[in-house]
Design an enzyme around this catalytic site. Structure first.
Site, PDB file in Angstrom:
ATOM      1  CB  THR A  97      39.525  41.465  49.513  1.00  0.00           C
ATOM      2  OG1 THR A  97      40.938  41.511  49.273  1.00  0.00           O
ATOM      3  CG2 THR A  97      39.224  40.517  50.673  1.00  0.00           C
ATOM      4  CG  HIS A 145      48.106  36.561  47.227  1.00  0.00           C
ATOM      5  ND1 HIS A 145      48.138  37.644  48.085  1.00  0.00           N
ATOM      6  CD2 HIS A 145      46.807  36.409  46.847  1.00  0.00           C
ATOM      7  CE1 HIS A 145      46.904  38.126  48.212  1.00  0.00           C
ATOM      8  NE2 HIS A 145      46.081  37.398  47.472  1.00  0.00           N
ATOM      9  CB  CYS A 177      42.393  48.783  36.234  1.00  0.00           C
ATOM     10  SG  CYS A 177      41.785  47.308  35.386  1.00  0.00           S
ATOM     11  CG  HIS A 198      45.151  39.374  43.084  1.00  0.00           C
ATOM     12  ND1 HIS A 198      43.852  39.785  42.909  1.00  0.00           N
ATOM     13  CD2 HIS A 198      45.247  38.987  44.365  1.00  0.00           C
ATOM     14  CE1 HIS A 198      43.191  39.661  44.043  1.00  0.00           C
ATOM     15  NE2 HIS A 198      44.008  39.161  44.953  1.00  0.00           N
ATOM     16  CG  HIS A 212      39.305  44.336  34.899  1.00  0.00           C
ATOM     17  ND1 HIS A 212      39.610  44.659  36.199  1.00  0.00           N
ATOM     18  CD2 HIS A 212      38.120  43.677  34.941  1.00  0.00           C
ATOM     19  CE1 HIS A 212      38.647  44.222  36.997  1.00  0.00           C
ATOM     20  NE2 HIS A 212      37.714  43.627  36.259  1.00  0.00           N
ATOM     21  CB  CYS A 264      39.517  47.910  38.540  1.00  0.00           C
ATOM     22  SG  CYS A 264      40.605  46.545  38.998  1.00  0.00           S
TER      23      CYS A 264
END
Ligand code: 5GP
Ligand code: ZN
Length: 133
Positions: free
Chosen positions: A93, A100, A6, A98, A45, A3
Site C-alpha cells: 500500500t 515489516h 521519503c 519496506h 527511494h 512519497c
C-alpha cells in the site's frame, strides 16, 4: 504526489524512529500488528522489491535482523516475522520498499495467510522450471 516514506526519511513528516544510518531508517508502524511492529526502509527511494538495489536490500535486511534480535531480547517476543509486500497485488500500500518487522507473542492473534496442504506435483515441477530461468 510525494512519497510518504521519503518524507519520513527526510524528517518532514514525523515518525517514531528506532534506527538511522546513511542507508537505512527504521520507524514504528502507526497501525501495528503487534507491539513493536516497525518498518525498515532504504533512505534512497525504491518503489518495491523489484526496484531496490541489491546493496540497499542487503542493508535493510541487516537492520531488520538487528531489530528482530532486539524484539526477542528487549520485548521478550517469542519470535519475529519479516514481511515484505511487493506490488498492490501482494498487499503493498506504500510504494517505497519496506520490510515489516513484526514481533510475535503467545496468542497474539496473527495467523498464516495460507492453508498448508500438499500441492499438485506437476504444478510444483512446472513452476520450478520457470523459476530456474
Ligand atoms: P504495506 O501495506 O505497503 O506493506 O505497509 C505499509 C505500512 O505503512 C502499513 O503497515 C501502515 O500501517 C504503515 N503506514 C502507513 N502510513 C504511515 C504513516 O504515516 N506513518 C507510519 N509510521 N506508518 C504508516
Ligand atoms: Zn520514497
Amino acid at each position: 504526489m510525494g512519497c510518504l516514506f521519503c518524507s519520513i526519511v527526510a524528517g518532514s513528516i514525523p515518525a517514531t524512529i528506532v534506527y538511522r544510518d546513511d542507508d537505512v531508517v527504521a520507524f514504528m508502524d502507526i497501525n501495528p500488528a503487534t507491539p513493536g511492529h516497525c518498518l525498515v526502509v532504504p533512505t534512497r527511494h525504491a518503489e518495491d522489491l523489484l526496484a531496490i538495489t541489491p546493496g540497499d536490500l542487503a542493508a535493510c535486511t541487516a537492520v531488520a535482523q538487528v531489530l528482530a534480535r532486539r524484539a526477542v531480547d528487549e520485548l521478550e517476543a517469542v519470535g519475529v516475522n519479516l514481511i515484505n509486500s511487493c506490488r498492490a497485488g501482494a498487499w503493498q500500500t506504500v510504494f517505497h520498499f519496506h520490510i515489516h518487522v513484526i514481533p510475535r507473542y503467545e496468542q497474539d492473534g496473527m495467523v498464516l495467510p495460507w492453508t498448508p496442504e500438499p500441492g499438485d506435483a506437476a504444478v510444483i515441477a512446472l513452476t520450478a522450471a520457470s523459476l530456474r530461468g
